[in-house]
Design a protein around this motif. Structure first.
Motif, PDB file in Angstrom:
ATOM      1  N   GLU A  10      39.324  38.549  16.934  1.00 30.67           N
ATOM      2  CA  GLU A  10      39.481  39.964  16.584  1.00 30.67           C
ATOM      3  C   GLU A  10      38.554  40.323  15.423  1.00 30.67           C
ATOM      4  N   THR A  11      37.426  40.946  15.764  1.00 29.80           N
ATOM      5  CA  THR A  11      36.443  41.347  14.762  1.00 29.80           C
ATOM      6  C   THR A  11      35.470  42.329  15.394  1.00 29.80           C
ATOM      7  N   ASP A  12      34.818  43.136  14.547  1.00 26.32           N
ATOM      8  CA  ASP A  12      33.712  43.950  15.045  1.00 26.32           C
ATOM      9  C   ASP A  12      32.439  43.652  14.250  1.00 26.32           C
ATOM     10  N   ASP A  13      32.453  42.556  13.484  1.00 23.92           N
ATOM     11  CA  ASP A  13      31.286  42.128  12.721  1.00 23.92           C
ATOM     12  C   ASP A  13      30.438  41.191  13.584  1.00 23.92           C
ATOM     13  N   VAL A  14      29.192  41.536  13.814  1.00 26.62           N
ATOM     14  CA  VAL A  14      28.327  40.784  14.731  1.00 26.62           C
ATOM     15  C   VAL A  14      28.072  39.359  14.231  1.00 26.62           C
ATOM     16  N   SER A  15      27.767  39.213  12.950  1.00 29.48           N
ATOM     17  CA  SER A  15      27.446  37.880  12.431  1.00 29.48           C
ATOM     18  C   SER A  15      28.666  36.954  12.471  1.00 29.48           C
ATOM     19  N   PHE A  16      29.839  37.481  12.092  1.00 34.85           N
ATOM     20  CA  PHE A  16      31.061  36.679  12.135  1.00 34.85           C
ATOM     21  C   PHE A  16      31.397  36.303  13.575  1.00 34.85           C
ATOM     22  N   GLY A  17      31.311  37.277  14.461  1.00 33.07           N
ATOM     23  CA  GLY A  17      31.611  37.011  15.861  1.00 33.07           C
ATOM     24  C   GLY A  17      30.673  35.975  16.437  1.00 33.07           C
ATOM     25  N   SER A  18      29.381  36.112  16.157  1.00 27.78           N
ATOM     26  CA  SER A  18      28.385  35.178  16.702  1.00 27.78           C
ATOM     27  C   SER A  18      28.623  33.755  16.208  1.00 27.78           C
ATOM     28  N   SER A  19      28.955  33.612  14.922  1.00 26.84           N
ATOM     29  CA  SER A  19      29.153  32.267  14.363  1.00 26.84           C
ATOM     30  C   SER A  19      30.404  31.611  14.943  1.00 26.84           C
ATOM     31  N   ILE A  20      31.483  32.370  15.115  1.00 26.46           N
ATOM     32  CA  ILE A  20      32.719  31.807  15.668  1.00 26.46           C
ATOM     33  C   ILE A  20      32.527  31.441  17.140  1.00 26.46           C
ATOM     34  N   ILE A  21      31.835  32.303  17.885  1.00 28.12           N
ATOM     35  CA  ILE A  21      31.583  32.028  19.308  1.00 28.12           C
ATOM     36  C   ILE A  21      30.776  30.747  19.457  1.00 28.12           C
ATOM     37  N   SER A  22      29.742  30.593  18.613  1.00 28.24           N
ATOM     38  CA  SER A  22      28.920  29.376  18.661  1.00 28.24           C
ATOM     39  C   SER A  22      29.743  28.148  18.300  1.00 28.24           C
ATOM     40  N   LEU A  23      30.587  28.270  17.285  1.00 28.01           N
ATOM     41  CA  LEU A  23      31.420  27.146  16.848  1.00 28.01           C
ATOM     42  C   LEU A  23      32.412  26.735  17.937  1.00 28.01           C
ATOM     43  N   LEU A  24      33.059  27.723  18.554  1.00 25.84           N
ATOM     44  CA  LEU A  24      34.028  27.435  19.627  1.00 25.84           C
ATOM     45  C   LEU A  24      33.345  26.781  20.816  1.00 25.84           C
ATOM     46  N   ASN A  25      32.136  27.209  21.107  1.00 25.42           N
ATOM     47  CA  ASN A  25      31.399  26.615  22.221  1.00 25.42           C
ATOM     48  C   ASN A  25      31.169  25.125  21.990  1.00 25.42           C
ATOM     49  N   GLY A  26      30.895  24.751  20.723  1.00 29.15           N
ATOM     50  CA  GLY A  26      30.686  23.335  20.401  1.00 29.15           C
ATOM     51  C   GLY A  26      31.965  22.522  20.456  1.00 29.15           C
ATOM     52  N   LEU A  27      33.126  23.182  20.248  1.00 28.23           N
ATOM     53  CA  LEU A  27      34.401  22.459  20.250  1.00 28.23           C
ATOM     54  C   LEU A  27      35.011  22.323  21.654  1.00 28.23           C
ATOM     55  N   SER A  28      34.475  23.087  22.612  1.00 30.75           N
ATOM     56  CA  SER A  28      35.011  23.039  23.976  1.00 30.75           C
ATOM     57  C   SER A  28      34.486  21.810  24.708  1.00 30.75           C
ATOM     58  N   THR A  29      35.383  20.996  25.225  1.00 30.44           N
ATOM     59  CA  THR A  29      35.005  19.760  25.921  1.00 30.44           C
ATOM     60  C   THR A  29      35.734  19.705  27.266  1.00 30.44           C
ATOM     61  N   ASP A  30      35.515  18.603  27.982  1.00 36.63           N
ATOM     62  CA  ASP A  30      36.195  18.433  29.268  1.00 36.63           C
ATOM     63  C   ASP A  30      37.709  18.370  29.088  1.00 36.63           C
ATOM     64  N   LYS A  31      38.157  17.741  27.994  1.00 37.32           N
ATOM     65  CA  LYS A  31      39.590  17.599  27.761  1.00 37.32           C
ATOM     66  C   LYS A  31      40.193  18.796  27.048  1.00 37.32           C
ATOM     67  N   ILE A  32      39.396  19.373  26.154  1.00 33.18           N
ATOM     68  CA  ILE A  32      39.878  20.544  25.404  1.00 33.18           C
ATOM     69  C   ILE A  32      39.169  21.787  25.935  1.00 33.18           C
ATOM     70  N   GLU A  33      39.870  22.541  26.772  1.00 35.81           N
ATOM     71  CA  GLU A  33      39.294  23.764  27.354  1.00 35.81           C
ATOM     72  C   GLU A  33      39.622  24.942  26.442  1.00 35.81           C
ATOM     73  N   ILE A  34      38.595  25.657  26.029  1.00 37.24           N
ATOM     74  CA  ILE A  34      38.785  26.841  25.184  1.00 37.24           C
ATOM     75  C   ILE A  34      38.393  28.086  25.977  1.00 37.24           C
ATOM     76  N   ILE A  35      39.367  28.983  26.149  1.00 33.60           N
ATOM     77  CA  ILE A  35      39.134  30.264  26.829  1.00 33.60           C
ATOM     78  C   ILE A  35      39.148  31.354  25.769  1.00 33.60           C
ATOM     79  N   LEU A  36      38.042  32.077  25.639  1.00 34.72           N
ATOM     80  CA  LEU A  36      37.929  33.119  24.625  1.00 34.72           C
ATOM     81  C   LEU A  36      38.363  34.473  25.186  1.00 34.72           C
ATOM     82  N   THR A  37      39.079  35.237  24.373  1.00 33.06           N
ATOM     83  CA  THR A  37      39.467  36.589  24.765  1.00 33.06           C
ATOM     84  C   THR A  37      39.565  37.458  23.512  1.00 33.06           C
ATOM     85  N   THR A  38      39.885  38.729  23.702  1.00 35.17           N
ATOM     86  CA  THR A  38      40.045  39.667  22.590  1.00 35.17           C
ATOM     87  C   THR A  38      40.844  40.871  23.076  1.00 35.17           C
ATOM     88  N   THR A  39      41.478  41.572  22.160  1.00 31.84           N
ATOM     89  CA  THR A  39      42.190  42.795  22.548  1.00 31.84           C
ATOM     90  C   THR A  39      41.249  43.991  22.545  1.00 31.84           C
TER      91      THR A  39
END
Length: 636
Positions: A489-518
């Motif tokens: 939940e954010t509308d800041d581009v830099s914050f959103g981009s950094s979190i999206i990149s970080l989550l992408n690195g943490l997503s693995t075969d065993k740990i599935e991360i599904i991103l969403t927002t309201t």
């Protein structure tokens, strides 16, 4: 046997008379409504004593009629009689409204004196008759069915309608010039019932108007009240049953629940066309023709490229024209009149002064919020449906159809979707400081969810302000094997981009991360070339008002549009097509616009209108889409 039946009827009639009732034998051509009007009672009163009349109403049927509650005391009432007529030659820009003010008569009185004006517009050079009246004071009895009522503090239309046992529509019919929002001190016409017959309207209760085709099951979903609870709150409901327009008393804390979480079967109105009469549509868009020099092609092209409002209006208009062609192929003819609002409220006022919109079946536009609000308020008394095509109106009054779902509708749709996912392992909510309230509201929906917030600056001139980052170490041990749903939940581009990149690195075969927002904001539209790859890898889900058509499997509309205009249709052109087709098909299928059970879908948009508790209608139909292999697709 016949003698026995005669005795029974005689005895019942005698008893009815003793209890202030009378009988009526139905004649051919009579209706419950006409009988109720004759005896100064309501149809509800008749049905309460004659429940069989709901299904078996027919000539020669004997009905029990209660004595009217309407007082019929003799009153002195002024009336008007026609003396003669004044001839008037219509000048340029003169309107019925202007003439009614000039000669102090109503528009309807002018039309009665000139019957052709019911089907034709006023034109320059027309010679018409203006009636002149004299006032006659007479004593009335049978017409004494209404009285004046002064609106009290905290009273609205629903509360007053309930108090006098009528529908909101009947109250509005009795008061054609009533304001959309009534104020204490306003004087209204109401049924002339005795004071002790008025229903009490305690302030701890609210009131709800029953919509067409609504049954007790639908009200249970909307209001959270069972049939038994509604019948207990509303004595007499058990006998009369639910009627469209009936006003029900409900607890003051009852909120009308949205139907967002329900699955609706799509209704294809093309299979149900009944009314093929020519449909009259008005389209109001900001073309700004007063600023265009038609002799300079280069200037016009430059303006079309630089003026986003103009280019949007042109795209939308092109979609509307395509819809008219498609409707014509189905046997639906349309009389479309286009108005240039110039994107100015002054021009909207000028349009309203010179056009009678009560003769239209529907109006689309104006396009912008400010001009739309001005227009909708001006034509409120015309009872013409007005559709807000691309903006959210400030006020959804009774004649307004808000076609863009509100943000809270999209937000709740996403929450409901995640709640229904039984395969999720856990929910994580990540938000910046600005969106703490959003995060806390999500926490209420998902009590065991983990909340993470952006850091706050602790030094310097920006001390206490949002730093828009989260330390990577914060995420250690947060995610579990299985499906992890992450709300960002954010509308800041830099914050959103950094979190999206970080989550992408943490997503693995065993740990599935599904991103969403309201709320899909600009934070998910980074110019980073890897952004879409990361969103696709995280299967980013979000709710939206429209989906994107599949360019690889273009449908007939896309092909025809491309052939005609040599470009692919924009989302505004597609919306112009979808909205116009929906309006024409609903008018032709006689389905109506306000049936919350009817959901229609076209190229990129779908429509399901639900009536607001106080006001008009809001489209609640939306999509849930996701990133899949670098494409955005609808979620099944």
């Amino acid at each position: 046997m016949k003698n026995f039946l005669a005795i029974i009827i005689f005895v019942f009639s005698f008893c009815a008379s003793a209890q202030n009732y009378k009988t009526h034998k139905v004649k051919s051509g009579e209706t419950i409504e006409s009988i109720a009007k004759r005896y100064l009672v309501t149809p509800f009163d008749i049905y309460a004593l004659n429940p069989d009349a709901k299904a078996d109403f027919a000539p020669n049927m004997t009905l029990i009629i209660p004595n009217s509650k309407v007082k019929n005391d003799e009153i002195v009432e002024p009336s008007k009689e026609i003396i003669d007529y004044k001839k008037h030659k219509v000048k340029r820009k003169e309107t019925l409204y202007g003439l009614s003010k000039q000669y102090k008569v109503t528009e309807d009185e002018i039309k009665k004196a000139n019957p052709r004006l019911y089907s034709e517009n006023l034109r320059k050079g027309d010679r018409i008759r203006i009636p002149r009246y004299k006032t006659v004071v007479s004593k009335q009895t049978l017409s004494n069915t209404i009285k004046k009522y002064t609106v009290q503090p905290s009273e609205g239309k629903w509360r007053i309608a309930y108090k006098f046992g009528i529908t909101v529509q009947e109250l509005e019919d009795l008061n054609p010039n009533m304001n959309e929002v009534i104020q204490p001190g306003d004087e209204l016409n109401v049924p002339n019932i005795a004071n002790n017959e008025e229903k009490p309207t305690d302030t701890e209760y609210n009131f709800y108007e029953v919509q067409p085709k609504e049954g007790f099951f639908r009200l249970k979903v909307k209001l959270g009240l069972t049939q038994e609870q509604l019948e207990e709150l509303n004595p007499g409901l058990e006998e009369t049953g639910l009627k469209s327009g009936m006003v029900l008393k409900v607890p003051s804390d009852v909120e009308v629940a949205s139907t967002l979480s329900e699955d609706f079967d799509k209704t294809d109105l093309r299979d149900n066309i009944k009314n093929t009469d020519t449909k009259r549509l008005a389209l109001l868009l900001p073309f700004k023709l007063h600023l265009i020099d038609i002799d300079s092609v280069a200037e016009v092209k430059a303006m079309m490229k630089s003026d986003k409002v103009l280019s949007t209006a042109l795209d939308f208009h092109s979609g509307v024209l395509m819809a008219l062609d498609s409707a014509k192929e189905l046997g639906i003819s349309t009389d479309l009149k286009v108005f240039d609002t110039e994107n100015r409220t002054a021009e909207v006022a000028n349009i309203v002064d010179n056009e009678d919109f009560s003769n239209y079946d529907a109006v689309i536009g104006p396009m912008m919020t400010k001009t739309f609000d001005r227009f909708a308020a001006a034509v409120n008394s015309d009872n013409v449906p007005v559709f807000a095509p691309l903006a959210l109106p400030t006020k959804v009054s009774r004649n307004v159809y808000q076609t863009i779902p509100e943000k809270k509708i999209l937000s709740q749709r996403m929450v409901n979707y995640i709640k229904a996912d039984s395969t999720k392992t856990q929910v994580v909510i990540i938000a910046d400081q600005k969106h703490k309230e959003v995060s806390n509201n999500l926490k209420k929906e998902f009590p065991v969810a983990t909340q993470l917030f952006s850091e706050v600056n602790k030094k310097g001139k920006d001390k206490g302000k949002d730093a828009y980052f989260i330390y990577p170490t914060t995420f250690e041990g947060v995610f579990k094997p299985g499906k992890n749903i992450v709300f960002l939940e954010t509308d800041d581009v830099s914050f959103g981009s950094s979190i999206i990149s970080l989550l992408n690195g943490l997503s693995t075969d065993k740990i599935e991360i599904i991103l969403t927002t309201t709320h899909k904001s600009k934070a998910f539209e980074s110019k980073d070339p890897d952004n879409n790859y990361h969103l696709s890898n995280l299967k980013f889900h979000y709710a939206t008002i429209n989906k994107e058509y599949d360019g690889e499997n273009a449908n007939a509309f896309v092909k025809q549009y491309t052939e005609r205009y040599s470009v692919s249709p924009s989302k505004y052109a597609t919306r112009g097509y979808d909205l116009t087709m929906d309006i024409l098909l609903r008018l032709s299928a006689e389905e109506g616009f306000g049936n919350s059970d009817t959901e229609t879908e076209y190229i990129e948009n779908k429509f399901r209108y639900n009536k607001k508790l106080f006001g008009g209608y809001v489209n609640e139909a939306s999509y849930i889409v996701k990133f899949d292999n670098l494409k955005i697709v609808e979620v099944d």
